[in-house]
Design an enzyme around this catalytic site. Structure first.
Site, PDB file in Angstrom:
ATOM      1  N   GLU A  49       0.868  -1.156   0.000  1.00  0.00           N
ATOM      2  CA  GLU A  49       0.000   0.000   0.000  1.00  0.00           C
ATOM      3  C   GLU A  49       0.913   1.215   0.000  1.00  0.00           C
ATOM      4  OE1 GLU A  49      -3.337  -0.830   2.928  1.00  0.00           O
ATOM      5  OE2 GLU A  49      -2.984   1.307   3.181  1.00  0.00           O
ATOM      6  N   ASP A  60      -5.973  10.291   9.278  1.00  0.00           N
ATOM      7  CA  ASP A  60      -4.721   9.712   9.737  1.00  0.00           C
ATOM      8  C   ASP A  60      -4.194  10.416  10.967  1.00  0.00           C
ATOM      9  OD1 ASP A  60      -3.845   7.570   7.861  1.00  0.00           O
ATOM     10  OD2 ASP A  60      -4.277   9.148   6.416  1.00  0.00           O
ATOM     11  N   TYR A 175     -11.228  -3.416   3.462  1.00  0.00           N
ATOM     12  CA  TYR A 175     -10.275  -2.983   4.490  1.00  0.00           C
ATOM     13  C   TYR A 175     -11.078  -2.689   5.755  1.00  0.00           C
ATOM     14  CZ  TYR A 175      -6.247  -0.283   6.315  1.00  0.00           C
ATOM     15  OH  TYR A 175      -5.188   0.191   7.045  1.00  0.00           O
TER      16      TYR A 175
END
Lengths: 277, 407
Positions: A49, A60, A175
Site C-alpha cells: 500500500e 490519519d 479494508y
C-alpha cells in the site's frame, strides 16, 4: 484475474494470512522511498500500500500526516508517485500495489487521466479515504474500465445497515479499520476483530484486510489468523521518523531498519517468527 | 448567468448544491454524519425545536439585532442609503452564537454529552464554549498554535467559560488543521460527542443546517426594512464578508429568490490576489475536495491545500461554504475581494464616523461598500451585515498602525 485477486488466491493456497505494508511515496525523500519500496516484497510484504501524500489527511494520525508533509516538502507530487510505481513495476510484475490517499489530488489530476495513468504505471487498486460509496461515482466508471479495484474502508461503526452499502461497490478486498479512531493510536482486542471480520464475511466474499493499531509481529500474526491480511503502516512510518537527522535527512541504514521490521512482521504472519512458535 | 426558478431549493438529498457540497468523509465518520442528518431532519420539522431556538435567540442572545441607518457614513459616501444589520450586538459579539445555540440544542436532542469545536480567530470557539457553559456540557476547542499566539484574549475567554483549548501543531497549525484535528477527535469519540462546526462548510448536513440557523439574520432584515423604509420594501442590495461564509449566507439566503435584490459577497484579498497571499477562495482558488465537501479551495497545481492569509483571522480559511461556490458559478451572487489595507481603512472610518468599532471581518464588507455606494442613487437601500464587533481586534490594529498598546 488481477494481481490482487491472484495474491489472495495464492495466500489461500498457502493457508495463511498476508502482510500488507503501508509507506508514503516520497517519505522521507524520493531516493529512500524508492529503496524501501523496492525492498518490501523481498522482505516479505505480500501486498504494497503506497500513500499518495496529501497536506490534510484527516483520517490519519500525526505520524502518517508528518510522513505526508515530509514527502511534500521533498517535492513529491501525484505524478511522481505514479512514476515511482512504474519504476517498481519494471522490476516486480506480481506484487500488487494499492495507492491510498485522499480525493483532492486525484480530482485535480482529473479522474479519467489519473485512472489511465495509474493503470499504465501498474497500479492495481485505490483506497480513497474520503470518497465513500455515496460520492464514488465519478471515478468508479473510469477505474472499472481500467481494471483498477476500488477498496473500501469499513469500521466498527459500520453496522448491518451500512455494511451492504459499502461492500456492494467494493472489489479487490475490504479494508476493516479495527478501531474507532485515527491511524497509529490504539489497538483493538483480537476477539472484537474476529467477530467484526465474521460480520463483514456475512456481507461479502471478498478477502478482508485489517488495519489500524497493528505494530508487532505478534499482533500481525494474530490478525492474519482471523483475517485475510494484516495491514501495518504507522509502525513503519515511525521508523522513518526515528531515523532522521536534525535536518530531517535520512540517517544511514533507515531503509534497512524499516525492511527489518517488515521481515519480522512477515515471519509473524507466516507463523515462522520465533515469537510465534 | 443561468437563471433558475429558485435558488433556495438546495441542497439535494445527498447534500449537493450543483456539483458542490456532498459528504466526502472517511467511512469511519459516515455513520456519525448520517446520524446528525437524521436528527437534524427531525428537528427542522419540529416547531418545539424552533420555539426553544427563538426563545434563546431573544432572551439569551438579544435578538432581534437592530437594523441601523448609518447616517454619517451614508452622507460621507454620498449616494445610496446604508444600513447595518447589527449582529455585532449579539451576546459574545458576533453572529457565531446563532449557530452554536442551534447546534447545542440538536446535540442535546441527540443525547450527546460532550462537545468539540474548531476555531480560527476564536470567535466560534468562544460561542461554542458559551453554549456549553449554558447547558453544562464539557467542551474541547481545537485551535492552531499560530492562532493561539495571535488571539490570546479569546483563548483566555474560552478557558474562563470552562472549555479546554487544545493546541493544534499538526500540519501548519492553523484553522484548517484545527478542523482536521476536531474531525479526528470525533472519529475516536463516536458515542458521546457532537461536533459543532462554525461555518456553512463541512459534510452534509452542516452547510444547510448552519445556514438555516444563521438565516435568522436575513429573515429579521426582511421585517425590519419595512419598518424603516415602508411596507413591502425590500433592500436593493445586500453585502457581507465571507470567510467560510456563514454570516453572508444567513443574510443572503432568505433573499435569493427576490430577483431585484443585488447580492454581494466580499472575500479577503490579503496582500492582494496577485501576491498569492490571500483568502479569496472564489476569486483566487478552484474547486476541490476538503473537510467533507467539494468547494472552491486555495490549493497548488498538485491539489495540496494552501494556507490563506488575511489581516482578519476570521476570514483565514482556504475554503468557503459549498453553497457560495454554487451561487458563484451560477452568478446569482457577485463575489468581490478587498485587501488588508482597504479593510483597515474602513475599520478606522467606521469607528470615527459611526462610533461603532467593527471587527476586521465586516470591515472588508464596508470597504467594498465605500467603492460602490457613492455611485448608487439616493433611493437605493443597501444592507450590510455588521457581523462582529472589533474589540478583539484593537491590539492587532494598533500593531498594524504602529501604535504601542500594552495588553
Amino acid at each position: 484475474m488481477s494481481r490482487i485477486a491472484d495474491r489472495f488466491e495464492a495466500l489461500k493456497a498457502e493457508g495463511r494470512g498476508g502482510l500488507v505494508t503501508f509507506v508514503t511515496a516520497g517519505d522521507p525523500d524520493l531516493d529512500t522511498s524508492r529503496e524501501i519500496l523496492f525492498g518490501l516484497a523481498a522482505a516479505g510484504a505480500d501486498l504494497i500500500e503506497l500513500g499518495m501524500p496529501f497536506s490534510d489527511p484527516m483520517a490519519d494520525g500525526p505520524a502518517i500526516q508528518a510522513g505526508s508533509l515530509r514527502a511534500l516538502k521533498g517535492g513529491m507530487t501525484l505524478k511522481k508517485t505514479l512514476a515511482l510505481v512504474a519504476e517498481f513495476r519494471k522490476r516486480d510484475n506480481e506484487t500488487p500495489v494499492v495507492l491510498m490517499g485522499y480525493y483532492n489530488p486525484i480530482y485535480i489530476y482529473g479522474t479519467d487521466a489519473f485512472t489511465a495513468d495509474a493503470k499504465a504505471a501498474g497500479v492495481d487498486g485505490l483506497i480513497i479515504v474520503d470518497l465513500p460509496p455515496e460520492e464514488v461515482h465519478e471515478i468508479e466508471g473510469p477505474a472499472r474500465a481500467a481494471g483498477i479495484d476500488i477498496i473500501y474502508l469499513t469500521a466498527p461503526t459500520s453496522d448491518d445497515a451500512r455494511l451492504p452499502v459499502v461492500v456492494a461497490r467494493a472489489s479487490g478486498f475490504v479494508y476493516y479499520v479495527s478501531i474507532t479512531g485515527i491511524t497509529g493510536t490504539r489497538s483493538a482486542a483480537i476477539g472484537d476483530i474476529q467477530s467484526a471480520v465474521e460480520r463483514i464475511r456475512r456481507h461479502t466474499d471478498l478477502p478482508i484486510g485489517v488495519g489500524f493499531g497493528i505494530k508487532t509481529p505478534e499482533q500481525a500474526a494474530e490478525i492474519a489468523s482471523v483475517a485475510n491480511a494484516a495491514v501495518v503502516g504507522s509502525a513503519l512510518v515511525d521508523i522513518i521518523a526515528a531515523n532522521l537527522d536534525a535536518k530531517g535527512k535520512p540517517k544511514t541504514g533507515l531503509a534497512g531498519k524499516l525492511l527489518g521490521l517488515v521481515a519480522d512482521l512477515a515471519a509473524g504472519v507466516r507463523g515462522t517468527g520465533k515469537e510465534v512458535a | 448567468m443561468t437563471k433558475l426558478n429558485t435558488y433556495r431549493a438546495g441542497p439535494d438529498e445527498a447534500g449537493h448544491f450543483g456539483i458542490y457540497g456532498g459528504r466526502f468523509v472517511a467511512e469511519t465518520l459516515m455513520p456519525l454524519i448520517l446520524e446528525v442528518e437524521k436528527a437534524w431532519n427531525r428537528a427542522r420539522d419540529d416547531t418545539a425545536f424552533w420555539d426553544e431556538f427563538h426563545h434563546l435567540m431573544k432572551h439569551y442572545v438579544g435578538r432581534p439585532s437592530p437594523l441601523y441607518f448609518a447616517k454619517r457614513l451614508t452622507e460621507h459616501y454620498g449616494g445610496g442609503k446604508l444600513y447595518f444589520k447589527r449582529d455585532e450586538l449579539n451576546h459574545t459579539g458576533a453572529h457565531k452564537i446563532n449557530n452554536t445555540i442551534g447546534q447545542i440544542l440538536l446535540a442535546r436532542r441527540m443525547g450527546k454529552t460532550r462537545v468539540i469545536a474548531e476555531t480560527g480567530a476564536g470567535q466560534h470557539g468562544v460561542a461554542a464554549a458559551t453554549v456549553c457553559a449554558l447547558f453544562g456540557l464539557p467542551c474541547v476547542v481545537y485551535m492552531g498554535e499560530t492562532d493561539i499566539e495571535r488571539q490570546a484574549p479569546n483563548v483566555f475567554r474560552m478557558k474562563l467559560l470552562g472549555a479546554e483549548v487544545r493546541t493544534v501543531t499538526s500540519g501548519t497549525g492553523t484553522l484548517k488543521d484545527a478542523m482536521n484535528e476536531a474531525l479526528r477527535d470525533w472519529v475516536a469519540n463516536v458515542d458521546d460527542t457532537f461536533y459543532i462546526i462554525g461555518t456553512v462548510a463541512g459534510p452534509h448536513p452542516y452547510p444547510a443546517m448552519v445556514r438555516d440557523f444563521q438565516a435568522v439574520i436575513g429573515n429579521e432584515v426582511r421585517e425590519q426594512i419595512q419598518d424603516a423604509e415602508g411596507k413591502g420594501r425590500t433592500p436593493d442590495s445586500l453585502i457581507a464578508c465571507i470567510g467560510g461564509g456563514s454570516n453572508a449566507m444567513g443574510l443572503f439566503h432568505p433573499f435569493l429568490d427576490d430577483e431585484d435584490v443585488r447580492i454581494i459577497g466580499v472575500e479577503a484579498a490579503g496582500h492582494g490576489i496577485e501576491t498569492g497571499e490571500h483568502c479569496a477562495s472564489l476569486t483566487g482558488g478552484r474547486p476541490g475536495v476538503l473537510h467533507g465537501n467539494r468547494t472552491y479551495l486555495l490549493q497548488t497545481e498538485d491539489g495540496q491545500i494552501l494556507d490563506g492569509h488575511s489581516i482578519s483571522a476570521g476570514l483565514d480559511y482556504p475554503g468557503i461554504g459549498p453553497e457560495h461556490s454554487w451561487l458563484f458559478d451560477n452568478g446569482r451572487v457577485e463575489y468581490v475581494s478587498v485587501t488588508d489595507n482597504e479593510a483597515l481603512e474602513a475599520f478606522q472610518l467606521c469607528t470615527k464616523m459611526e462610533g461603532i468599532i467593527p471587527a476586521l471581518e465586516p470591515s472588508h464588507a464596508l470597504a467594498h461598500v465605500g467603492k460602490i455606494l457613492g455611485d448608487l442613487p439616493s433611493d437605493h437601500v443597501m444592507v450590510m451585515n455588521m457581523c462582529g464587533r472589533g474589540d478583539k481586534d484593537v491590539f492587532a490594529v494598533a500593531k498594524m498602525l504602529g501604535v504601542e498598546v500594552s495588553e
